[in-house]
Write a protein that holds these residues in place. Structure first.
Motif, PDB file in Angstrom:
ATOM      1  N   LYS A 194      13.867 -26.635 -35.658  1.00 20.01           N
ATOM      2  CA  LYS A 194      12.253 -26.671 -35.536  1.00 20.01           C
ATOM      3  C   LYS A 194      11.816 -27.589 -36.887  1.00 20.01           C
ATOM      4  O   LYS A 194      10.897 -28.197 -36.842  1.00 20.01           O
ATOM      5  N   ILE A 195      12.230 -26.907 -38.092  1.00 20.56           N
ATOM      6  CA  ILE A 195      11.930 -27.569 -39.374  1.00 20.56           C
ATOM      7  C   ILE A 195      12.262 -28.868 -39.332  1.00 20.56           C
ATOM      8  O   ILE A 195      11.616 -29.814 -39.686  1.00 20.56           O
ATOM      9  N   LEU A 196      13.501 -29.107 -38.896  1.00 16.52           N
ATOM     10  CA  LEU A 196      14.051 -30.664 -39.085  1.00 16.52           C
ATOM     11  C   LEU A 196      13.213 -31.750 -38.160  1.00 16.52           C
ATOM     12  O   LEU A 196      13.016 -32.804 -38.385  1.00 16.52           O
ATOM     13  N   ASN A 197      12.758 -31.169 -37.061  1.00 18.22           N
ATOM     14  CA  ASN A 197      12.428 -31.754 -36.226  1.00 18.22           C
ATOM     15  C   ASN A 197      10.711 -32.037 -36.310  1.00 18.22           C
ATOM     16  O   ASN A 197      10.312 -32.913 -35.908  1.00 18.22           O
ATOM     17  N   SER A 198      10.295 -31.223 -37.270  1.00 16.13           N
ATOM     18  CA  SER A 198       8.977 -31.410 -37.525  1.00 16.13           C
ATOM     19  C   SER A 198       8.538 -32.386 -38.248  1.00 16.13           C
ATOM     20  O   SER A 198       7.296 -33.095 -38.524  1.00 16.13           O
ATOM     21  N   HIS A 199       9.534 -33.134 -39.019  1.00 15.86           N
ATOM     22  CA  HIS A 199       9.456 -34.252 -39.973  1.00 15.86           C
ATOM     23  C   HIS A 199       9.843 -35.583 -39.290  1.00 15.86           C
ATOM     24  O   HIS A 199      10.980 -36.113 -39.422  1.00 15.86           O
ATOM     25  N   SER A 200       8.948 -35.972 -38.184  1.00 14.89           N
ATOM     26  CA  SER A 200       9.158 -37.030 -37.372  1.00 14.89           C
ATOM     27  C   SER A 200       9.703 -38.247 -38.017  1.00 14.89           C
ATOM     28  O   SER A 200      10.161 -39.138 -37.265  1.00 14.89           O
ATOM     29  N   LYS A 201       9.157 -38.564 -39.036  1.00 16.99           N
ATOM     30  CA  LYS A 201       9.476 -39.986 -39.994  1.00 16.99           C
ATOM     31  C   LYS A 201      10.810 -40.170 -40.299  1.00 16.99           C
ATOM     32  O   LYS A 201      11.276 -41.100 -40.197  1.00 16.99           O
ATOM     33  N   ASP A 202      11.444 -38.743 -40.317  1.00 13.59           N
ATOM     34  CA  ASP A 202      12.893 -38.864 -40.824  1.00 13.59           C
ATOM     35  C   ASP A 202      13.708 -38.347 -39.916  1.00 13.59           C
ATOM     36  O   ASP A 202      14.870 -38.198 -40.137  1.00 13.59           O
ATOM     37  N   ARG A 203      13.161 -38.065 -38.745  1.00 10.80           N
ATOM     38  CA  ARG A 203      14.136 -37.321 -37.490  1.00 10.80           C
ATOM     39  C   ARG A 203      15.238 -38.376 -37.367  1.00 10.80           C
ATOM     40  O   ARG A 203      16.444 -37.660 -37.072  1.00 10.80           O
ATOM     41  N   GLU A 260       7.676 -30.078 -49.059  1.00  9.69           N
ATOM     42  CA  GLU A 260       6.698 -30.726 -48.799  1.00  9.69           C
ATOM     43  C   GLU A 260       5.438 -29.861 -48.079  1.00  9.69           C
ATOM     44  O   GLU A 260       4.730 -30.316 -48.212  1.00  9.69           O
ATOM     45  N   ASN A 261       6.000 -28.823 -47.362  1.00  9.16           N
ATOM     46  CA  ASN A 261       5.143 -28.131 -46.597  1.00  9.16           C
ATOM     47  C   ASN A 261       4.228 -27.452 -47.558  1.00  9.16           C
ATOM     48  O   ASN A 261       2.969 -27.321 -47.465  1.00  9.16           O
TER      49      ASN A 261
END
Length: 254
Positions: free
Chosen positions: A183-192, A239-240
């Motif tokens: 969930k956390i990793l996918n929330s950062h779409s620019k780095d996904r 970042e959050n």
């Protein structure tokens, strides 16, 4: 000293205990019918029935009226109680679980590379490929199950009974850990895309080292993979936190 002569039923009970211990029969699984087991062990049904009664008395098997015999579901109760459910939802426990995974997955990868058989490696290959099924990308829970399925297969290839049962008993907790991480990793779409490439490369390195029979390389690959996840999560959380502070400042100015 008088030597005790084991009865046929005692020998059968020991064999069934061994099969539960080595994972041939897992928690909650229904055993073959008494007729099938009697044929398998080449014994009479009364002897087999007596062995089942022994295991039932030990709490290893549950007999269900008209439904057959099952490996006792409560054998894993200690690691699936409310305390562990609480752990799975506590933010800080995510990092504690990653540290735990460093230990169990690293040593499991080491022994899998050292002791794994061709049959083990084939199962690991199957589970590894399943992680990258495009259909999983839209379902985090299914993706988490596939990821943990891969790691459990590596653990099973270690042929260490303690590691195998410990990992199996914590399956739900570990799956929840992976879900929260995704969930956390996918929330950062620019780095996904970059993150997914790195995760693939780490798992591929682990897979390659295990099937190549390189224990130290396998352990190192496992540790590097989990260290990458931990560092990425820490960066994401920082970042959050910065975003939350910025939002609070904006609200105050209003």
């Amino acid at each position: 000293m008088k030597i005790k002569v084991l009865k046929v039923s005692d020998i059968i009970a020991q064999k069934l205990e061994g099969m539960i211990l080595d994972g041939s029969y897992v928690v909650g699984q229904k055993l073959p019918s008494e007729r099938e087991l009697a044929k398998q062990f080449e014994v009479s049904r009364p002897s087999l029935r007596e062995a089942i009664q022994v295991l039932e008395a030990k709490g290893l098997i549950n007999r269900r009226q008209g439904g057959g015999n099952f490996v006792n579901q409560d054998l894993q109760q200690g690691l699936s109680d409310p305390l562990f459910q609480l752990l799975s939802s506590h933010p800080e426990s995510q990092y504690d679980l990653l540290e735990f995974r460093h230990a169990i997955e690293g040593i499991s990868a080491y022994y899998a590379a050292l002791r794994g058989t061709e049959t083990d490696f084939e199962r690991i290959r199957e589970k590894f490929n399943a992680i990258f099924d495009p259909a999983l990308r839209s379902d985090i829970e299914l993706e988490a199950k596939a990821i943990i399925g891969f790691y459990l297969t590596v653990v099973e290839a270690s042929h260490n009974l303690v590691l195998i049962h410990l990992a199996r008993s914590m399956t739900v907790l570990l799956e929840q850990n992976v879900i929260e991480n995704l969930k956390i990793l996918n929330s950062h779409s620019k780095d996904r895309t970059l993150i997914n490439k790195q995760l693939y490369q780490h798992r591929k390195s682990l897979f390659d080292a295990v099937v190549a029979g390189e224990p130290e390389v396998a352990r190192q690959a496992s540790n590097e993979h989990l260290a990458f996840i931990e560092d990425t999560l820490l960066t994401a959380n920082q970042e959050n936190t910065r975003i939350e502070r910025a939002m609070r400042r904006i609200q105050i100015k209003r």
